[in-house]
Design a protein around this motif. Sequence first.
Motif, PDB file in Angstrom:
ATOM      1  N   THR A   1       0.798  -1.230   0.000  1.00 17.49           N
ATOM      2  CA  THR A   1       0.000   0.000   0.000  1.00 17.49           C
ATOM      3  C   THR A   1       0.829   1.279   0.000  1.00 17.49           C
ATOM      4  N   GLN A   2       2.108   1.185   0.315  1.00 16.59           N
ATOM      5  CA  GLN A   2       2.969   2.377   0.443  1.00 16.59           C
ATOM      6  C   GLN A   2       2.353   3.433   1.366  1.00 16.59           C
ATOM      7  N   GLY A   3       1.717   2.977   2.414  1.00 20.90           N
ATOM      8  CA  GLY A   3       1.124   3.895   3.385  1.00 20.90           C
ATOM      9  C   GLY A   3      -0.264   4.360   3.023  1.00 20.90           C
ATOM     10  N   GLY A   4      -0.749   4.085   1.826  1.00 24.52           N
ATOM     11  CA  GLY A   4      -2.063   4.540   1.398  1.00 24.52           C
ATOM     12  C   GLY A   4      -3.144   3.501   1.650  1.00 24.52           C
ATOM     13  N   PRO A   5      -4.331   3.732   1.116  1.00 28.68           N
ATOM     14  CA  PRO A   5      -4.737   4.941   0.380  1.00 28.68           C
ATOM     15  C   PRO A   5      -5.008   6.110   1.318  1.00 28.68           C
ATOM     16  N   ALA A   6      -4.579   7.286   0.893  1.00 28.46           N
ATOM     17  CA  ALA A   6      -4.757   8.511   1.681  1.00 28.46           C
ATOM     18  C   ALA A   6      -4.181   8.351   3.084  1.00 28.46           C
ATOM     19  N   ALA A   7      -2.984   7.732   3.169  1.00 25.61           N
ATOM     20  CA  ALA A   7      -2.265   7.546   4.443  1.00 25.61           C
ATOM     21  C   ALA A   7      -3.035   6.689   5.441  1.00 25.61           C
ATOM     22  N   ALA A   8      -3.982   5.870   4.960  1.00 21.51           N
ATOM     23  CA  ALA A   8      -4.786   5.047   5.870  1.00 21.51           C
ATOM     24  C   ALA A   8      -3.954   3.967   6.541  1.00 21.51           C
ATOM     25  N   THR A   9      -2.902   3.496   5.884  1.00 17.33           N
ATOM     26  CA  THR A   9      -2.069   2.444   6.468  1.00 17.33           C
ATOM     27  C   THR A   9      -0.690   2.956   6.871  1.00 17.33           C
ATOM     28  N   THR A  10      -0.577   4.237   7.107  1.00 17.94           N
ATOM     29  CA  THR A  10       0.684   4.814   7.569  1.00 17.94           C
ATOM     30  C   THR A  10       0.709   4.805   9.091  1.00 17.94           C
ATOM     31  N   HIS A  11       1.575   3.973   9.670  1.00 18.47           N
ATOM     32  CA  HIS A  11       1.736   4.003  11.122  1.00 18.47           C
ATOM     33  C   HIS A  11       3.020   4.749  11.471  1.00 18.47           C
ATOM     34  N   ILE A  12       3.389   4.740  12.734  1.00 17.12           N
ATOM     35  CA  ILE A  12       4.471   5.612  13.166  1.00 17.12           C
ATOM     36  C   ILE A  12       5.816   5.216  12.539  1.00 17.12           C
ATOM     37  N   TYR A  13       6.054   3.924  12.320  1.00 13.96           N
ATOM     38  CA  TYR A  13       7.324   3.516  11.741  1.00 13.96           C
ATOM     39  C   TYR A  13       7.394   3.875  10.262  1.00 13.96           C
ATOM     40  N   TYR A  14       6.285   3.702   9.570  1.00 17.34           N
ATOM     41  CA  TYR A  14       6.290   4.089   8.157  1.00 17.34           C
ATOM     42  C   TYR A  14       6.366   5.606   8.023  1.00 17.34           C
ATOM     43  N   LEU A  15       5.743   6.347   8.948  1.00 15.08           N
ATOM     44  CA  LEU A  15       5.838   7.804   8.935  1.00 15.08           C
ATOM     45  C   LEU A  15       7.282   8.242   9.151  1.00 15.08           C
ATOM     46  N   LEU A  16       7.967   7.606  10.091  1.00 15.29           N
ATOM     47  CA  LEU A  16       9.375   7.910  10.348  1.00 15.29           C
ATOM     48  C   LEU A  16      10.203   7.658   9.092  1.00 15.29           C
ATOM     49  N   TRP A  17       9.983   6.508   8.457  1.00 16.74           N
ATOM     50  CA  TRP A  17      10.724   6.179   7.237  1.00 16.74           C
ATOM     51  C   TRP A  17      10.397   7.152   6.108  1.00 16.74           C
ATOM     52  N   ASP A  18       9.147   7.590   6.027  1.00 16.00           N
ATOM     53  CA  ASP A  18       8.742   8.530   4.990  1.00 16.00           C
ATOM     54  C   ASP A  18       9.431   9.882   5.188  1.00 16.00           C
ATOM     55  N   TYR A  19       9.517  10.336   6.425  1.00 19.65           N
ATOM     56  CA  TYR A  19      10.215  11.592   6.703  1.00 19.65           C
ATOM     57  C   TYR A  19      11.676  11.506   6.278  1.00 19.65           C
ATOM     58  N   GLY A  20      12.324  10.401   6.620  1.00 24.36           N
ATOM     59  CA  GLY A  20      13.751  10.306   6.384  1.00 24.36           C
ATOM     60  C   GLY A  20      14.143  10.026   4.949  1.00 24.36           C
ATOM     61  N   PHE A  21      13.372   9.171   4.227  1.00 26.35           N
ATOM     62  CA  PHE A  21      13.842   8.687   2.938  1.00 26.35           C
ATOM     63  C   PHE A  21      12.933   9.044   1.760  1.00 26.35           C
ATOM     64  N   HIS A  22      11.727   9.534   2.029  1.00 26.09           N
ATOM     65  CA  HIS A  22      10.887  10.037   0.949  1.00 26.09           C
ATOM     66  C   HIS A  22      10.950  11.561   0.888  1.00 26.09           C
ATOM     67  N   SER A  23      10.726  12.184   2.027  1.00 26.52           N
ATOM     68  CA  SER A  23      10.751  13.647   2.076  1.00 26.52           C
ATOM     69  C   SER A  23      12.160  14.198   2.267  1.00 26.52           C
ATOM     70  N   HIS A  24      13.111  13.335   2.574  1.00 26.03           N
ATOM     71  CA  HIS A  24      14.516  13.735   2.807  1.00 26.03           C
ATOM     72  C   HIS A  24      14.627  14.780   3.912  1.00 26.03           C
ATOM     73  N   GLN A  25      13.843  14.602   4.941  1.00 27.12           N
ATOM     74  CA  GLN A  25      13.933  15.463   6.125  1.00 27.12           C
ATOM     75  C   GLN A  25      14.538  14.628   7.254  1.00 27.12           C
ATOM     76  N   ALA A  26      15.851  14.497   7.212  1.00 27.51           N
ATOM     77  CA  ALA A  26      16.529  13.600   8.140  1.00 27.51           C
ATOM     78  C   ALA A  26      16.352  14.048   9.588  1.00 27.51           C
ATOM     79  N   GLY A  27      16.409  15.337   9.823  1.00 30.13           N
ATOM     80  CA  GLY A  27      16.240  15.833  11.189  1.00 30.13           C
ATOM     81  C   GLY A  27      14.856  15.549  11.735  1.00 30.13           C
ATOM     82  N   LEU A  28      13.837  15.701  10.886  1.00 33.85           N
ATOM     83  CA  LEU A  28      12.467  15.425  11.315  1.00 33.85           C
ATOM     84  C   LEU A  28      12.284  13.931  11.585  1.00 33.85           C
ATOM     85  N   GLY A  29      12.852  13.098  10.715  1.00 33.69           N
ATOM     86  CA  GLY A  29      12.779  11.664  10.948  1.00 33.69           C
ATOM     87  C   GLY A  29      13.508  11.246  12.212  1.00 33.69           C
TER      88      GLY A  29
END
Length: 315
Positions: A257-285
């Motif tokens: 699902t890649q966290g979708g649909p509409a972030a329905a399956t995004t939990h805290i670990y996937y959110l952390l990974w998304d911050y660090g490696f999708h959005s490239h916000q290493a500090g936020l991750g």
Amino acid sequence: MTTVFVEIPAPAQAAPPAALRDSPLRRILRAAPPYLYLAPGLALLIIWTYRPLVQTAQLSFYSWNLLPTSPMVPAGTDNYEQLLAAPELANAVWYTLAVIAGLLPFTVALPVVVALATRQVNGRAREWYRALIFTPMLVAPVASAAVWQWLLDPGSGAVNRFLGVDVNWLYENVPAQISIIGITGWHLLGFAVLLVSAGLSGINDDYSAAAQLDGASRWQTTRWITLPLLSPTLVFLVLMTVLLGAQWTFPLIDTLTQGGPAAATTHIYYLLWDYGFHSHQAGLGAAAGVIFFTTFGVVALFLIWLSDRISHHDD
């Protein structure tokens, strides 16, 4: 004639020379071997666990996009403030709690039922039963995700045909959430059943025999003797589910699902990974990692304290 005995005192022994005394260095050398055996494991623990934790805590106070050519800019507590104000954090926390609650039947309730129902299986059938029920745990999550993606296909999938429904399991919010929990529970069920079976084998049969002599029914024996003595195993399974349940779902979420649909399956670990490696916000991750690590650490300490209060042991 009177005999007189005269006691001749033994000559005083001279104190050993200073070179032969038990020096502090010798005491240290005698106590060193156990610590030398532990040294490689402790070194790896420091290098691969504690050192990254310290670096993550440091990175959480900087802004960086993971590019080696980009400098790390000090950000103070901005990452923590931005994270706590983000609306996606609340959604991720709620889905994490839903994952934990949804996995508990697969890791605690169903394993107890299956283990009790198959307790009398003996001989070669017992080995086959254990092998079959443990097989899903051996399947790689990515490989099983490919199979489940075909089974859950809304047009030609076997699940819709078997249930007689028309549900798009991976592209609708609630069905996608249920699918991730169900597939993860299918993976973990066999492992949990084996743990419960091992716990049951450690309970002395004399308790049940004595209860039956006193007129207790099978349900009463299970309720008042077997389950209380099985409580250490059940508490361990609850602890593992609470602390690791969201991590177990990560590869399935990333594959299906890649966290979708509409972030329905995004939990805290996937959110952390998304911050660090999708959005490239290493500090936020990193800030998210520090908060989640601290939170789960407190939860783990509470569950360990609670397990000491509610567990019954066969003394």
